[in-house]
Design a protein around this motif. Structure first.
Motif, PDB file in Angstrom:
ATOM      1  N   VAL A  82       0.833  -1.207   0.000  1.00 50.14           N
ATOM      2  CA  VAL A  82       0.000   0.000   0.000  1.00 50.14           C
ATOM      3  C   VAL A  82       0.866   1.255   0.000  1.00 50.14           C
ATOM      4  O   VAL A  82       1.765   1.405   0.831  1.00 50.14           O
ATOM      5  CB  VAL A  82      -0.964  -0.008   1.200  1.00 50.14           C
ATOM      6  CG1 VAL A  82      -1.687   1.322   1.331  1.00 50.14           C
ATOM      7  CG2 VAL A  82      -1.960  -1.155   1.062  1.00 50.14           C
ATOM      8  N   GLN A  83       0.567   2.152  -0.935  1.00 46.94           N
ATOM      9  CA  GLN A  83       1.313   3.391  -1.097  1.00 46.94           C
ATOM     10  C   GLN A  83       0.623   4.576  -0.420  1.00 46.94           C
ATOM     11  O   GLN A  83       1.276   5.518   0.001  1.00 46.94           O
ATOM     12  CB  GLN A  83       1.486   3.687  -2.592  1.00 46.94           C
ATOM     13  CG  GLN A  83       2.120   5.026  -2.933  1.00 46.94           C
ATOM     14  CD  GLN A  83       3.580   5.084  -2.576  1.00 46.94           C
ATOM     15  OE1 GLN A  83       4.249   4.045  -2.530  1.00 46.94           O
ATOM     16  NE2 GLN A  83       4.104   6.276  -2.329  1.00 46.94           N
ATOM     17  N   SER A  84      -0.717   4.523  -0.339  1.00 48.01           N
ATOM     18  CA  SER A  84      -1.443   5.694   0.135  1.00 48.01           C
ATOM     19  C   SER A  84      -2.694   5.288   0.906  1.00 48.01           C
ATOM     20  O   SER A  84      -3.361   4.311   0.553  1.00 48.01           O
ATOM     21  CB  SER A  84      -1.832   6.572  -1.063  1.00 48.01           C
ATOM     22  OG  SER A  84      -2.518   7.738  -0.656  1.00 48.01           O
ATOM     23  N   ASP A 142      -1.339   8.134  -5.401  1.00 49.90           N
ATOM     24  CA  ASP A 142      -2.146   8.860  -4.424  1.00 49.90           C
ATOM     25  C   ASP A 142      -3.537   9.084  -5.009  1.00 49.90           C
ATOM     26  O   ASP A 142      -3.742   8.962  -6.215  1.00 49.90           O
ATOM     27  CB  ASP A 142      -1.487  10.189  -4.051  1.00 49.90           C
ATOM     28  CG  ASP A 142      -1.808  10.623  -2.629  1.00 49.90           C
ATOM     29  OD1 ASP A 142      -2.716  10.029  -2.010  1.00 49.90           O
ATOM     30  OD2 ASP A 142      -1.166  11.571  -2.135  1.00 49.90           O
ATOM     31  N   VAL A 143      -4.494   9.432  -4.135  1.00 55.33           N
ATOM     32  CA  VAL A 143      -5.891   9.500  -4.567  1.00 55.33           C
ATOM     33  C   VAL A 143      -6.616  10.635  -3.857  1.00 55.33           C
ATOM     34  O   VAL A 143      -6.331  10.949  -2.695  1.00 55.33           O
ATOM     35  CB  VAL A 143      -6.604   8.148  -4.312  1.00 55.33           C
ATOM     36  CG1 VAL A 143      -6.556   7.767  -2.832  1.00 55.33           C
ATOM     37  CG2 VAL A 143      -8.046   8.164  -4.814  1.00 55.33           C
ATOM     38  N   ARG A 144      -7.546  11.276  -4.589  1.00 52.42           N
ATOM     39  CA  ARG A 144      -8.426  12.288  -4.019  1.00 52.42           C
ATOM     40  C   ARG A 144      -9.862  11.988  -4.439  1.00 52.42           C
ATOM     41  O   ARG A 144     -10.090  11.357  -5.469  1.00 52.42           O
ATOM     42  CB  ARG A 144      -8.021  13.695  -4.479  1.00 52.42           C
ATOM     43  CG  ARG A 144      -6.656  14.133  -3.962  1.00 52.42           C
ATOM     44  CD  ARG A 144      -6.634  14.354  -2.462  1.00 52.42           C
ATOM     45  NE  ARG A 144      -5.299  14.681  -1.973  1.00 52.42           N
ATOM     46  CZ  ARG A 144      -4.469  13.823  -1.408  1.00 52.42           C
ATOM     47  NH1 ARG A 144      -4.831  12.554  -1.263  1.00 52.42           N
ATOM     48  NH2 ARG A 144      -3.282  14.205  -0.989  1.00 52.42           N
ATOM     49  N   SER A 219       3.397  11.519 -12.668  1.00 47.79           N
ATOM     50  CA  SER A 219       2.427  12.227 -11.818  1.00 47.79           C
ATOM     51  C   SER A 219       2.299  11.560 -10.456  1.00 47.79           C
ATOM     52  O   SER A 219       2.099  10.360 -10.350  1.00 47.79           O
ATOM     53  CB  SER A 219       1.067  12.293 -12.512  1.00 47.79           C
ATOM     54  OG  SER A 219       0.676  11.014 -12.973  1.00 47.79           O
ATOM     55  N   ASP A 220       2.403  12.362  -9.417  1.00 48.46           N
ATOM     56  CA  ASP A 220       2.485  11.858  -8.055  1.00 48.46           C
ATOM     57  C   ASP A 220       1.589  12.684  -7.144  1.00 48.46           C
ATOM     58  O   ASP A 220       0.526  12.258  -6.727  1.00 48.46           O
ATOM     59  CB  ASP A 220       3.940  11.899  -7.611  1.00 48.46           C
ATOM     60  CG  ASP A 220       4.173  11.341  -6.227  1.00 48.46           C
ATOM     61  OD1 ASP A 220       3.316  11.540  -5.364  1.00 48.46           O
ATOM     62  OD2 ASP A 220       5.220  10.720  -5.975  1.00 48.46           O
ATOM     63  N   GLY A 221       2.022  13.909  -6.809  1.00 49.96           N
ATOM     64  CA  GLY A 221       1.245  14.775  -5.931  1.00 49.96           C
ATOM     65  C   GLY A 221      -0.097  15.126  -6.546  1.00 49.96           C
ATOM     66  O   GLY A 221      -0.197  15.383  -7.748  1.00 49.96           O
ATOM     67  N   ILE A 222      -1.156  15.139  -5.705  1.00 46.87           N
ATOM     68  CA  ILE A 222      -2.504  15.414  -6.198  1.00 46.87           C
ATOM     69  C   ILE A 222      -3.302  16.090  -5.098  1.00 46.87           C
ATOM     70  O   ILE A 222      -3.160  15.765  -3.919  1.00 46.87           O
ATOM     71  CB  ILE A 222      -3.176  14.104  -6.688  1.00 46.87           C
ATOM     72  CG1 ILE A 222      -4.514  14.373  -7.364  1.00 46.87           C
ATOM     73  CG2 ILE A 222      -3.314  13.108  -5.565  1.00 46.87           C
ATOM     74  CD1 ILE A 222      -5.100  13.135  -8.037  1.00 46.87           C
ATOM     75  N   ALA A 223      -4.118  17.072  -5.498  1.00 47.33           N
ATOM     76  CA  ALA A 223      -4.975  17.788  -4.552  1.00 47.33           C
ATOM     77  C   ALA A 223      -6.210  18.250  -5.315  1.00 47.33           C
ATOM     78  O   ALA A 223      -6.154  18.486  -6.522  1.00 47.33           O
ATOM     79  CB  ALA A 223      -4.239  18.991  -3.956  1.00 47.33           C
ATOM     80  N   ILE A 224      -7.324  18.365  -4.610  1.00 45.12           N
ATOM     81  CA  ILE A 224      -8.578  18.757  -5.248  1.00 45.12           C
ATOM     82  C   ILE A 224      -9.100  20.029  -4.589  1.00 45.12           C
ATOM     83  O   ILE A 224      -8.967  20.214  -3.374  1.00 45.12           O
ATOM     84  CB  ILE A 224      -9.606  17.607  -5.187  1.00 45.12           C
ATOM     85  CG1 ILE A 224     -10.776  17.859  -6.136  1.00 45.12           C
ATOM     86  CG2 ILE A 224     -10.069  17.336  -3.766  1.00 45.12           C
ATOM     87  CD1 ILE A 224     -11.628  16.626  -6.396  1.00 45.12           C
ATOM     88  N   SER A 225      -9.646  20.935  -5.389  1.00 45.75           N
ATOM     89  CA  SER A 225     -10.095  22.226  -4.883  1.00 45.75           C
ATOM     90  C   SER A 225     -11.273  22.064  -3.932  1.00 45.75           C
ATOM     91  O   SER A 225     -11.927  21.017  -3.886  1.00 45.75           O
ATOM     92  CB  SER A 225     -10.474  23.147  -6.043  1.00 45.75           C
ATOM     93  OG  SER A 225     -11.560  22.598  -6.779  1.00 45.75           O
ATOM     94  N   GLY A 274       4.105  14.954  -1.641  1.00 39.57           N
ATOM     95  CA  GLY A 274       2.714  15.108  -1.231  1.00 39.57           C
ATOM     96  C   GLY A 274       2.149  16.495  -1.462  1.00 39.57           C
ATOM     97  O   GLY A 274       2.873  17.493  -1.466  1.00 39.57           O
ATOM     98  N   MET A 275       0.801  16.543  -1.652  1.00 40.89           N
ATOM     99  CA  MET A 275       0.054  17.801  -1.711  1.00 40.89           C
ATOM    100  C   MET A 275      -1.313  17.571  -1.054  1.00 40.89           C
ATOM    101  O   MET A 275      -1.819  16.461  -1.044  1.00 40.89           O
ATOM    102  CB  MET A 275      -0.166  18.272  -3.153  1.00 40.89           C
ATOM    103  CG  MET A 275       1.087  18.680  -3.903  1.00 40.89           C
ATOM    104  SD  MET A 275       0.734  19.731  -5.330  1.00 40.89           S
ATOM    105  CE  MET A 275      -0.390  18.714  -6.293  1.00 40.89           C
TER     106      MET A 275
END
Length: 364
Positions: A82-84, A142-144, A219-225, A274-275
């Protein structure tokens, strides 16, 4: 006579939450009730369980030890590597299983997104993927989430492949239907001109046999508004920040070429792992080259909110209900694969937090 020379200035107030003396962690998340979960991908350390909850000062396999024992006869219902881990703020812990120990080709049927009910501590849903989504080179990173669209919401996952195309994987949580977007496009790909420098030294793959090669991860870091309408993302080996409309990502009628034209460029924010987004609309991002944390405001302005020599590779971020920013610091760049097989990491690895006076962005 003593001469005092000027020194680099450090700032940002951190508290130690937990010290790790065993396997190296990558992910952390804090639930709406303050429970803390971490994960340990299988990259060569002795990983006894790949997902854990921090209870008191102890690590407890989560949801139990049995689930953390990879079962070749039932790869969909056991955690492999598990990564995230992401708590969604409404009673569910989401576990992103790469099924790719040591960055191998993912075990067939093993790469998955798992929903664990935090009230019962039992698996509620498992989302597996087709071979069109999980390529032989895929590494789920990573996941959002956004539960305000569709009947059950959508998930957005980064594929941070080192050998194949990077991508954003879109998952309809009602049907489980998933598809790749921006696959192999420049914004999800490693920056070919980027040469990372950490602790004053160039970071490259340096193998035991003496061979070297550039360090490249997509693509690694991810963030959602806050409103769920914009997805921010960045390759790991890049200093650039990008965003795209989540509506466009979900709309498969938009051809990939046209989708690429909808990507917006936000400028250099430093090289991030991370983000995370806060409720005020700020995106918080690590800068592993400079032992720093950046805040990117909705208007695009950026501010360094922490710079500390202890931030030896700030990895995953999470914002707790206590308005603290939690971060894993794991010395990833000191692993043996970057130093001809010599492991230069010094235990303990750490989970730190700093007060940011901001709550996590809502997803529902």
């Amino acid at each position: 006579m003593k001469f005092m020379l000027p020194m680099e200035k450090y700032f940002g107030k951190f508290e130690l939450v937990h010290s790790f003396y065993g396997a190296m962690p990558t992910g952390v998340t804090v639930s709406e009730t303050g429970r803390i979960f971490v994960c340990f991908p299988k990259w060569g350390d002795d990983v006894k369980f790949t997902v854990a909850e921090i209870v008191g000062n102890q690590l407890r396999p989560y949801p139990n030890l049995e689930t953390n024992l990879a079962n070749p006869a039932n790869v969909a219902m056991s955690f492999i590597s598990v990564q995230s881990v992401v708590a969604d703020g409404r009673g569910t812990l989401w576990v992103l299983d790469t099924a790719a120990p040591n960055f191998s080709e993912p075990i067939k049927g093993g790469a998955k997104l798992v929903a664990v009910d935090l009230q019962t501590n039992r698996i509620r849903n498992v989302y597996t993927f087709t071979e069109e989504v999980i390529l032989p080179t895929t590494y789920l990173n990573d996941v959002r989430f956004d539960f305000r669209v569709g009947k059950a919401g959508y998930a957005y996952i980064t594929d941070s492949s080192s050998k194949g195309p990077g991508a954003i994987i879109v998952v309809d949580l009602e049907t489980g239907n998933a598809f790749r977007r921006l696959s192999g496009a420049p914004p999800t790909s490693p920056d070919p001109y980027f040469l990372p420098k950490v602790e004053g030294k160039i970071l490259m793959n340096r193998n035991k046999d003496g061979s070297i090669s550039p360090f490249r991860l997509a693509s690694d870091g991810i963030a959602i508004s806050v409103d769920g309408k914009t997805l921010f993302f960045c390759p790991l080996t890049s200093r650039h920040l990008f965003s795209i409309s989540t509506e466009a990502l979900r709309d498969r009628r938009i051809h990939e070429t046209d989708l690429l034209s909808l990507v917006e460029y936000w400028g250099e924010k430093g090289a991030s792992d991370g983000m995370i987004t806060g409720a005020k609309g700020n995106v918080y991002a690590g800068d592993y080259e400079n032992n720093s944390i950046r805040k990117i405001m909705p208007n695009g302005n950026m501010e360094t909110i922490a710079h500390d020599p202890r931030l030896l590779w700030p990895d995953t971020f999470s914002i707790g209900p206590d308005q603290y920013l939690y971060m894993i610091v794991n010395q990833l760049h000191r692993q043996g694969r970057f130093h001809y097989g010599r492991d230069l990491r010094e235990k303990p690895y750490s989970l730190l937090r700093m007060n940011i006076n901001d709550l996590p962005a809502p997803s529902f």
